[in-house]
Design a protein around this motif. Structure first.
Motif, PDB file in Angstrom:
ATOM      1  N   THR A  92      10.460 -72.287 -20.575  1.00  0.00           N
ATOM      2  CA  THR A  92       9.194 -72.754 -21.127  1.00  0.00           C
ATOM      3  C   THR A  92       9.247 -74.247 -21.426  1.00  0.00           C
ATOM      4  N   ALA A  93       8.304 -74.978 -20.863  1.00  0.00           N
ATOM      5  CA  ALA A  93       8.273 -76.438 -21.018  1.00  0.00           C
ATOM      6  C   ALA A  93       7.052 -76.996 -20.301  1.00  0.00           C
ATOM      7  N   VAL A  94       6.812 -78.276 -20.527  1.00  0.00           N
ATOM      8  CA  VAL A  94       5.885 -79.014 -19.673  1.00  0.00           C
ATOM      9  C   VAL A  94       6.699 -79.538 -18.498  1.00  0.00           C
ATOM     10  N   TYR A  95       6.217 -79.266 -17.290  1.00  0.00           N
ATOM     11  CA  TYR A  95       6.913 -79.681 -16.082  1.00  0.00           C
ATOM     12  C   TYR A  95       6.221 -80.892 -15.475  1.00  0.00           C
ATOM     13  N   TYR A  96       7.021 -81.898 -15.149  1.00  0.00           N
ATOM     14  CA  TYR A  96       6.515 -83.145 -14.591  1.00  0.00           C
ATOM     15  C   TYR A  96       7.105 -83.365 -13.202  1.00  0.00           C
ATOM     16  N   CYS A  97       6.288 -83.859 -12.294  1.00  0.00           N
ATOM     17  CA  CYS A  97       6.849 -84.346 -11.043  1.00  0.00           C
ATOM     18  C   CYS A  97       6.917 -85.865 -11.115  1.00  0.00           C
ATOM     19  N   ALA A  98       7.807 -86.423 -10.309  1.00  0.00           N
ATOM     20  CA  ALA A  98       8.041 -87.856 -10.346  1.00  0.00           C
ATOM     21  C   ALA A  98       8.493 -88.336  -8.981  1.00  0.00           C
ATOM     22  N   ALA A  99       8.283 -89.633  -8.731  1.00  0.00           N
ATOM     23  CA  ALA A  99       8.619 -90.231  -7.445  1.00  0.00           C
ATOM     24  C   ALA A  99       9.567 -91.410  -7.648  1.00  0.00           C
ATOM     25  N   SER A 100      10.576 -91.476  -6.788  1.00  0.00           N
ATOM     26  CA  SER A 100      11.594 -92.518  -6.902  1.00  0.00           C
ATOM     27  C   SER A 100      11.870 -93.151  -5.545  1.00  0.00           C
ATOM     28  N   THR A 135       2.839 -83.520  -0.598  1.00  0.00           N
ATOM     29  CA  THR A 135       2.974 -82.573  -1.699  1.00  0.00           C
ATOM     30  C   THR A 135       4.426 -82.118  -1.842  1.00  0.00           C
ATOM     31  N   VAL A 136       4.867 -81.995  -3.086  1.00  0.00           N
ATOM     32  CA  VAL A 136       6.164 -81.417  -3.406  1.00  0.00           C
ATOM     33  C   VAL A 136       5.928 -80.158  -4.218  1.00  0.00           C
ATOM     34  N   TYR A 137       6.774 -79.174  -4.000  1.00  0.00           N
ATOM     35  CA  TYR A 137       6.621 -77.876  -4.648  1.00  0.00           C
ATOM     36  C   TYR A 137       7.864 -77.533  -5.453  1.00  0.00           C
ATOM     37  N   LEU A 138       7.670 -76.664  -6.429  1.00  0.00           N
ATOM     38  CA  LEU A 138       8.789 -76.073  -7.150  1.00  0.00           C
ATOM     39  C   LEU A 138       8.506 -74.580  -7.273  1.00  0.00           C
ATOM     40  N   GLN A 139       9.219 -73.790  -6.491  1.00  0.00           N
ATOM     41  CA  GLN A 139       9.121 -72.343  -6.590  1.00  0.00           C
ATOM     42  C   GLN A 139      10.086 -71.873  -7.651  1.00  0.00           C
ATOM     43  N   GLN A 183      -3.519 -97.397  -6.155  1.00  0.00           N
ATOM     44  CA  GLN A 183      -3.068 -96.786  -7.408  1.00  0.00           C
ATOM     45  C   GLN A 183      -2.357 -95.466  -7.098  1.00  0.00           C
ATOM     46  N   VAL A 184      -1.136 -95.357  -7.592  1.00  0.00           N
ATOM     47  CA  VAL A 184      -0.346 -94.153  -7.343  1.00  0.00           C
ATOM     48  C   VAL A 184      -0.772 -93.056  -8.324  1.00  0.00           C
ATOM     49  N   GLN A 185      -0.972 -91.870  -7.777  1.00  0.00           N
ATOM     50  CA  GLN A 185      -1.293 -90.713  -8.615  1.00  0.00           C
ATOM     51  C   GLN A 185      -0.436 -89.533  -8.195  1.00  0.00           C
ATOM     52  N   LEU A 186       0.109 -88.848  -9.187  1.00  0.00           N
ATOM     53  CA  LEU A 186       0.825 -87.586  -8.979  1.00  0.00           C
ATOM     54  C   LEU A 186       0.117 -86.550  -9.840  1.00  0.00           C
ATOM     55  N   VAL A 187      -0.344 -85.481  -9.216  1.00  0.00           N
ATOM     56  CA  VAL A 187      -1.117 -84.474  -9.931  1.00  0.00           C
ATOM     57  C   VAL A 187      -0.449 -83.119  -9.769  1.00  0.00           C
ATOM     58  N   GLU A 188       0.058 -82.584 -10.883  1.00  0.00           N
ATOM     59  CA  GLU A 188       0.710 -81.284 -10.863  1.00  0.00           C
ATOM     60  C   GLU A 188      -0.312 -80.167 -11.066  1.00  0.00           C
ATOM     61  N   SER A 189       0.010 -79.016 -10.527  1.00  0.00           N
ATOM     62  CA  SER A 189      -0.802 -77.824 -10.733  1.00  0.00           C
ATOM     63  C   SER A 189       0.087 -76.595 -10.587  1.00  0.00           C
ATOM     64  N   GLY A 190      -0.437 -75.455 -11.019  1.00  0.00           N
ATOM     65  CA  GLY A 190       0.287 -74.202 -10.827  1.00  0.00           C
ATOM     66  C   GLY A 190       0.966 -73.649 -12.061  1.00  0.00           C
ATOM     67  N   LEU A 249       6.443 -68.430 -10.602  1.00  0.00           N
ATOM     68  CA  LEU A 249       5.363 -69.396 -10.516  1.00  0.00           C
ATOM     69  C   LEU A 249       5.717 -70.411  -9.440  1.00  0.00           C
ATOM     70  N   ARG A 250       4.687 -70.995  -8.839  1.00  0.00           N
ATOM     71  CA  ARG A 250       4.903 -72.063  -7.868  1.00  0.00           C
ATOM     72  C   ARG A 250       4.123 -73.287  -8.323  1.00  0.00           C
ATOM     73  N   LEU A 251       4.834 -74.336  -8.645  1.00  0.00           N
ATOM     74  CA  LEU A 251       4.204 -75.592  -9.033  1.00  0.00           C
ATOM     75  C   LEU A 251       3.997 -76.462  -7.803  1.00  0.00           C
ATOM     76  N   SER A 252       2.906 -77.191  -7.806  1.00  0.00           N
ATOM     77  CA  SER A 252       2.615 -78.155  -6.745  1.00  0.00           C
ATOM     78  C   SER A 252       2.387 -79.518  -7.370  1.00  0.00           C
ATOM     79  N   CYS A 253       2.687 -80.543  -6.608  1.00  0.00           N
ATOM     80  CA  CYS A 253       2.437 -81.916  -7.045  1.00  0.00           C
ATOM     81  C   CYS A 253       1.897 -82.684  -5.852  1.00  0.00           C
TER      82      CYS A 253
END
Length: 123
Positions: A91-99, A78-82, A1-8, A18-22
């Protein structure tokens, strides 16, 4: 089961960072192009940045160029967004995704999505 979990995500003043992690699991992370999208209330989900699996080449939407940096650590799955010089319009909800596509700039080209993390930038 694939899981992507964002934080930060969180609340930050304009001009801050801010630094987001996935963290990804259940897939061969090094073979997936990873992306970040965001969605504000009443707006469509918007592409923010992507990083290719083959050579880590990056692409950004114009509004974040020079302020945001996407990166990946294949050893940590892990993928990051600095995000620097944040603005209220970020301002928004930020989502990570895999392709599996090499170049993936639209939401329809991403197969797996995280649950999102809220970023709020106050003026």
């Amino acid at each position: 089961q694939v899981q992507l979990v964002e934080s930060g995500g969180g609340l930050v003043q304009a001009g801050g960072s801010l630094r987001l992690s996935c963290a990804a699991s259940g897939l061969i992370f090094s073979t997936y192009t990873m992306g970040w999208f965001r969605q504000s209330p009443g707006k469509e989900r918007e592409f923010v940045a992507t990083i290719r699996w083959s050579d880590s080449h990056t692409y950004y939407t114009d509004s974040v160029k020079g302020r945001f940096t996407i990166s990946r650590d294949n050893a940590k799955n892990t993928v990051y967004l600095q995000m620097n010089s944040l603005k209220p319009e970020d301002t928004a909800v930020y989502y990570c995704a895999a392709s599996r596509y090499l170049v993936a700039g639209t939401a329809s080209t991403y197969r797996y999505w995280g649950q999102g993390t809220q970023v709020t930038v106050s003026s």
